[in-house]
Design a protein around this motif. Structure first.
Motif, PDB file in Angstrom:
ATOM      1  N   GLY A 156      -7.948   9.345   6.391  1.00 19.40           N
ATOM      2  CA  GLY A 156      -9.185   9.783   7.031  1.00 19.40           C
ATOM      3  C   GLY A 156      -9.028   9.925   8.535  1.00 19.40           C
ATOM      4  N   LEU A 157      -8.742   8.807   9.207  1.00 17.04           N
ATOM      5  CA  LEU A 157      -8.684   8.796  10.665  1.00 17.04           C
ATOM      6  C   LEU A 157      -7.261   8.957  11.183  1.00 17.04           C
ATOM      7  N   ALA A 158      -6.296   8.687  10.351  1.00 20.44           N
ATOM      8  CA  ALA A 158      -4.881   8.828  10.731  1.00 20.44           C
ATOM      9  C   ALA A 158      -4.135   9.161   9.453  1.00 20.44           C
ATOM     10  N   SER A 159      -2.871   9.581   9.610  1.00 16.06           N
ATOM     11  CA  SER A 159      -2.080   9.890   8.416  1.00 16.06           C
ATOM     12  C   SER A 159      -0.945   8.874   8.328  1.00 16.06           C
ATOM     13  N   TYR A 160      -0.603   8.456   7.104  1.00 16.99           N
ATOM     14  CA  TYR A 160       0.269   7.285   6.945  1.00 16.99           C
ATOM     15  C   TYR A 160       1.479   7.539   6.037  1.00 16.99           C
ATOM     16  N   PRO A 161       2.460   8.318   6.501  1.00 15.90           N
ATOM     17  CA  PRO A 161       3.697   8.436   5.710  1.00 15.90           C
ATOM     18  C   PRO A 161       4.321   7.066   5.436  1.00 15.90           C
ATOM     19  N   PRO A 212      -9.682  -2.648   6.723  1.00 17.15           N
ATOM     20  CA  PRO A 212      -9.412  -2.375   8.134  1.00 17.15           C
ATOM     21  C   PRO A 212      -8.461  -3.399   8.763  1.00 17.15           C
ATOM     22  N   SER A 213      -7.515  -2.887   9.545  1.00 19.49           N
ATOM     23  CA  SER A 213      -6.404  -3.697  10.055  1.00 19.49           C
ATOM     24  C   SER A 213      -6.865  -4.806  11.000  1.00 19.49           C
ATOM     25  N   GLU A 214      -5.998  -5.835  11.103  1.00 18.79           N
ATOM     26  CA  GLU A 214      -6.296  -6.985  11.969  1.00 18.79           C
ATOM     27  C   GLU A 214      -5.011  -7.475  12.603  1.00 18.79           C
ATOM     28  N   ALA A 258     -23.175   0.206  -2.352  1.00 21.26           N
ATOM     29  CA  ALA A 258     -24.110   1.029  -3.144  1.00 21.26           C
ATOM     30  C   ALA A 258     -23.612   2.472  -3.223  1.00 21.26           C
ATOM     31  N   VAL A 259     -23.130   3.001  -2.104  1.00 19.28           N
ATOM     32  CA  VAL A 259     -22.597   4.378  -2.094  1.00 19.28           C
ATOM     33  C   VAL A 259     -21.419   4.477  -3.058  1.00 19.28           C
ATOM     34  N   VAL A 260     -20.549   3.460  -2.988  1.00 20.56           N
ATOM     35  CA  VAL A 260     -19.342   3.474  -3.821  1.00 20.56           C
ATOM     36  C   VAL A 260     -19.701   3.376  -5.312  1.00 20.56           C
ATOM     37  N   GLY A 308      -6.854   0.997   2.676  1.00 20.30           N
ATOM     38  CA  GLY A 308      -7.842   2.054   2.889  1.00 20.30           C
ATOM     39  C   GLY A 308      -9.035   1.507   3.653  1.00 20.30           C
ATOM     40  N   ASN A 309      -9.987   2.383   3.917  1.00 16.59           N
ATOM     41  CA  ASN A 309     -11.153   1.950   4.688  1.00 16.59           C
ATOM     42  C   ASN A 309     -12.130   1.171   3.789  1.00 16.59           C
ATOM     43  N   ALA A 310     -13.305   0.911   4.329  1.00 10.33           N
ATOM     44  CA  ALA A 310     -14.269   0.071   3.610  1.00 10.33           C
ATOM     45  C   ALA A 310     -14.659   0.677   2.260  1.00 10.33           C
ATOM     46  N   PHE A 311     -14.702   2.015   2.168  1.00 10.71           N
ATOM     47  CA  PHE A 311     -15.093   2.665   0.902  1.00 10.71           C
ATOM     48  C   PHE A 311     -13.997   2.468  -0.153  1.00 10.71           C
ATOM     49  N   VAL A 312     -12.759   2.588   0.297  1.00 12.59           N
ATOM     50  CA  VAL A 312     -11.627   2.385  -0.615  1.00 12.59           C
ATOM     51  C   VAL A 312     -11.590   0.925  -1.080  1.00 12.59           C
ATOM     52  N   ALA A 313     -11.764   0.019  -0.129  1.00 14.50           N
ATOM     53  CA  ALA A 313     -11.715  -1.413  -0.468  1.00 14.50           C
ATOM     54  C   ALA A 313     -12.827  -1.754  -1.471  1.00 14.50           C
TER      55      ALA A 313
HETATM   56  N1  LIG Z   1      -4.438  -3.623   5.448  1.00 11.34           N
HETATM   57  C1  LIG Z   1      -3.468  -2.726   5.373  1.00 11.34           C
HETATM   58  O1  LIG Z   1      -2.406  -3.000   4.812  1.00 11.34           O
HETATM   59  C2  LIG Z   1      -3.632  -1.354   5.990  1.00 11.34           C
HETATM   60  C3  LIG Z   1      -2.538  -0.453   6.114  1.00 11.34           C
HETATM   61  C4  LIG Z   1      -2.785   0.835   6.658  1.00 11.34           C
HETATM   62  C5  LIG Z   1      -4.076   1.180   7.021  1.00 11.34           C
HETATM   63  N2  LIG Z   1      -5.073   0.263   6.870  1.00 11.34           N
HETATM   64  C6  LIG Z   1      -6.460   0.581   7.144  1.00 11.34           C
HETATM   65  O2  LIG Z   1      -6.776   1.661   6.283  1.00 11.34           O
HETATM   66  C7  LIG Z   1      -7.913   2.311   6.821  1.00 11.34           C
HETATM   67  C8  LIG Z   1      -7.707   3.807   6.748  1.00 11.34           C
HETATM   68  O3  LIG Z   1      -8.972   4.385   6.890  1.00 11.34           O
HETATM   69  P1  LIG Z   1      -9.192   5.939   7.058  1.00 11.34           P
HETATM   70  O4  LIG Z   1     -10.653   6.124   7.207  1.00 11.34           O
HETATM   71  O5  LIG Z   1      -8.262   6.454   8.090  1.00 11.34           O
HETATM   72  O6  LIG Z   1      -8.680   6.602   5.702  1.00 11.34           O
HETATM   73  P2  LIG Z   1      -9.100   6.397   4.166  1.00 11.34           P
HETATM   74  O7  LIG Z   1      -8.238   7.345   3.409  1.00 11.34           O
HETATM   75  O8  LIG Z   1      -9.049   4.969   3.776  1.00 11.34           O
HETATM   76  O9  LIG Z   1     -10.606   6.881   4.051  1.00 11.34           O
HETATM   77  C9  LIG Z   1     -10.969   8.239   4.083  1.00 11.34           C
HETATM   78  C10 LIG Z   1     -11.942   8.515   2.965  1.00 11.34           C
HETATM   79  O10 LIG Z   1     -13.092   7.678   3.111  1.00 11.34           O
HETATM   80  C11 LIG Z   1     -14.177   8.302   2.465  1.00 11.34           C
HETATM   81  N3  LIG Z   1     -15.381   8.233   3.311  1.00 11.34           N
HETATM   82  C12 LIG Z   1     -15.448   8.355   4.643  1.00 11.34           C
HETATM   83  N4  LIG Z   1     -16.735   8.262   5.031  1.00 11.34           N
HETATM   84  C13 LIG Z   1     -17.485   8.122   3.918  1.00 11.34           C
HETATM   85  C14 LIG Z   1     -18.881   7.985   3.654  1.00 11.34           C
HETATM   86  N5  LIG Z   1     -19.774   7.976   4.650  1.00 11.34           N
HETATM   87  N6  LIG Z   1     -19.283   7.833   2.393  1.00 11.34           N
HETATM   88  C15 LIG Z   1     -18.382   7.801   1.370  1.00 11.34           C
HETATM   89  N7  LIG Z   1     -17.050   7.945   1.564  1.00 11.34           N
HETATM   90  C16 LIG Z   1     -16.606   8.093   2.821  1.00 11.34           C
HETATM   91  C17 LIG Z   1     -13.807   9.734   2.246  1.00 11.34           C
HETATM   92  O11 LIG Z   1     -13.691   9.970   0.873  1.00 11.34           O
HETATM   93  C18 LIG Z   1     -12.453   9.921   2.907  1.00 11.34           C
HETATM   94  O12 LIG Z   1     -11.605  10.708   2.121  1.00 11.34           O
HETATM   95  C19 LIG Z   1      -8.101   1.799   8.229  1.00 11.34           C
HETATM   96  O13 LIG Z   1      -9.166   0.875   8.201  1.00 11.34           O
HETATM   97  C20 LIG Z   1      -6.803   1.066   8.512  1.00 11.34           C
HETATM   98  O14 LIG Z   1      -6.995   0.007   9.416  1.00 11.34           O
HETATM   99  C21 LIG Z   1      -4.889  -0.967   6.342  1.00 11.34           C
END
Ligand SMILES: NC(=O)c1ccc[n+]([C@@H]2O[C@H](COP(=O)([O-])OP(=O)(O)OC[C@H]3O[C@@H](n4cnc5c(N)ncnc54)[C@H](O)[C@@H]3O)[C@@H](O)[C@H]2O)c1
Ligand SMILES: N[C@H](CO)Cc1c[nH]c[nH+]1
Ligand SMILES: [Zn+2]
Length: 433
Positions: free
Chosen positions: A134-139, A236-238, A32-34, A213-218
């Motif tokens: 968001g939580l880490a940086s990924y070069p 989110p990673s597994e 819903a937020v997305v 990306g995180n759940a919002f990106v997905a």
């Molecule tokens: N499957 C893969 O191939 C793979 C590879 C690398 C990383 N990952 C996953 O990617 C994810 C990276 O997540 P991250 O959080 O570090 O970075 P991210 O860049 O995916 O998310 C950060 C963004 O999330 C948004 N956000 C955060 N909280 C919010 C809220 N309450 N409401 C709306 N938007 C919000 C913000 O816009 C923020 O810029 C991790 O889950 C990691 O496990 C997966």
């Protein structure tokens, strides 16, 4: 404490089904937020992106500063220490070599009627590459997205990467330069996906969006699919490790933590045929969690979504692994090749105890952008193919049309599509008349 399951217990099937069904992302709240964020960006463009970036990443931007300038990039690159540059270049070379082998061939042949048939691959014109921040940086994720796109021949590459509190990892910009990225925007989350998909005054829309990306990106990628192409849901990673007792419990504990430390929603599971070994690994995880830098994140992931499953034998482990369909599958057993042959649903498989999953995250060569949340049942990791599409080619000669045209005209009549039939028949009549 993670869950401890034992396949010989009567309630195992219920507990395992609950583990498989556990929702780690894509809650109705997130969706819903997305939906609101995407609607806002579609309506208000740059202004919405800037406001949302201020709210979620605590950084104030203008239309002029959404994109990193050439000067900012040049300045950041000077800060990168030589060993980090060398490691990134080694990773880039290995990823490029691996992905170059994926480039598919065009095809062109003449069949026995004289019809010329074939297909041709061509790259998408513009790709948007999401790099989490968001939580880490990924070069490393810059390389994993951009190199296959370049190998495919994509014309324009635009990266979106959030910079919370204005923090920029210079290595992200170096990775973008090494892999030939054209534009880097300091935006993240659903607003970045919406901007790439629909475009704003400042950001031209792309044709395909890839990256994890995180759940919002997905959730945002799911929602913009159709307007643009997407690679997959890489959330989110597994990790699933299948290990026998002939392993160092501490190594396996670190492998489990390597994915748990990504995100509180990450999931790490161990399957073993030795209950004592399973407990030793869980103890080793606890010990490591006392000092791990990212223990706050990894500890929550391990507590909420971690599991140690004891099975009777490795065949049973393979069967459970296929039901889990993990993003990463590590096989730390005496004969990993034999076990790999039985595990079909996994994003990436790592064979043997000297292949920690983290090698695949950085330098192995295969892509680390991989399907999560059981989507490895039907999708694959990012590849050159994700940036290509296939166009079919057909050319009839008069002889070929005479040979197969009547069947087309017949089928058109069967479907009551008169113009279809007539378009073939008109040519046949001329040829026969
Ligand atoms: N499957 C893969 O191939 C793979 C590879 C690398 C990383 N990952 C996953 O990617 C994810 C990276 O997540 P991250 O959080 O570090 O970075 P991210 O860049 O995916 O998310 C950060 C963004 O999330 C948004 N956000 C955060 N909280 C919010 C809220 N309450 N409401 C709306 N938007 C919000 C913000 O816009 C923020 O810029 C991790 O889950 C990691 O496990 C997966
Ligand atoms: N394990 C992640 C994919 O789930 C990729 C990654 C990047 N850097 C470290 N790990
Ligand atoms: Zn990782």
């Amino acid at each position: 404490m993670p869950q401890f399951l034992d396949s010989r217990q009567p309630d195992f099937e219920t507990a395992f089904a609950a583990l498989l069904g556990a929702k780690r992302e894509d809650s109705p709240d997130v969706d819903a937020v997305v939906a609101d964020i995407i609607a806002d960006v579609r309506t208000r463009g740059d202004a919405a992106v800037i406001e949302l970036t201020e709210r979620f990443d605590r950084i104030t931007l203008t239309p002029q500063t959404l994109r990193f300038s050439a000067e900012e990039i040049a300045q950041a690159l000077e800060e990168v220490p030589a060993p980090e540059r060398a490691a990134l270049e080694l990773a880039a070379a290995r990823i490029r070599a691996y992905h170059e082998r994926q480039m598919p061939q065009d095809a062109d042949w003449t069949d026995d009627t004289g019809a010329r048939l074939g297909w041709r691959w061509s790259a998408v014109s513009a790709a948007g590459l999401y790099v989490p921040g968001g939580l880490a940086s990924y070069p490393s994720s810059v390389l994993m997205n951009a190199i296959p796109a370049k190998v495919a021949g994509v014309g324009r590459l635009a990266i979106a990467v959030p910079t919370p509190d204005g923090q920029v990892n210079p290595l992200v910009l170096l990775a973008a330069q090494i892999s030939g990225v054209d534009e880097v925007y300091r935006i993240g989350g659903a607003q970045a996906i919406a901007a790439l998909a629909y475009g704003t005054d400042t950001i031209a829309p792309v044709d395909k969006i890839t990256g994890p990306g995180n759940a919002f990106v997905a959730a945002a990628k799911r929602r913009v699919f159709g307007k643009v192409g997407i690679d997959m849901i890489a959330g989110p990673s597994e990790i699933l490790v299948i290990a026998d007792r002939d392993n160092d419990p501490d190594w396996i504990a670190l492998d489990l933590l390597s994915q748990a430390e990504h995100d509180e929603s990450a999931q790490s599971i161990l399957i073993t045929d030795d209950a004592g070994f399973g407990r030793a690994v869980a103890d080793a995880v606890d010990k490591r969690l006392e000092t791990l830098e990212r223990r706050a994140i990894a500890g929550v992931s391990w507590r909420d979504f971690g599991a140690v499953i004891t099975v009777s034998d490795l065949d049973e482990a393979a069967a459970l692994s296929n039901r889990i369909a993990p993003e990463h599958l590590e096989l730390c057993v005496a004969d990993p090749e034999a076990l790999a042959a039985k595990t079909v649903h996994a994003g990436a498989i790592f064979l043997g105890q000297y292949t920690p999953e983290a090698i695949g995250d950085y330098v192995g060569g295969p892509n680390h952008v991989l399907p999560t949340a059981r989507s490895a049942r039907f999708s694959s990791g990012l590849s050159v193919m994700d940036f290509l599409k296939r166009t079919t080619l057909s050319r009839m000669t008069p002889e070929a049309l005479r040979a197969i045209g009547p069947a087309a005209a017949q089928l058109a009549r069967s479907e009551s599509l008169e113009a279809h039939g007539l378009s073939v028949q008109a040519r046949l009549d001329r040829l026969n008349g």
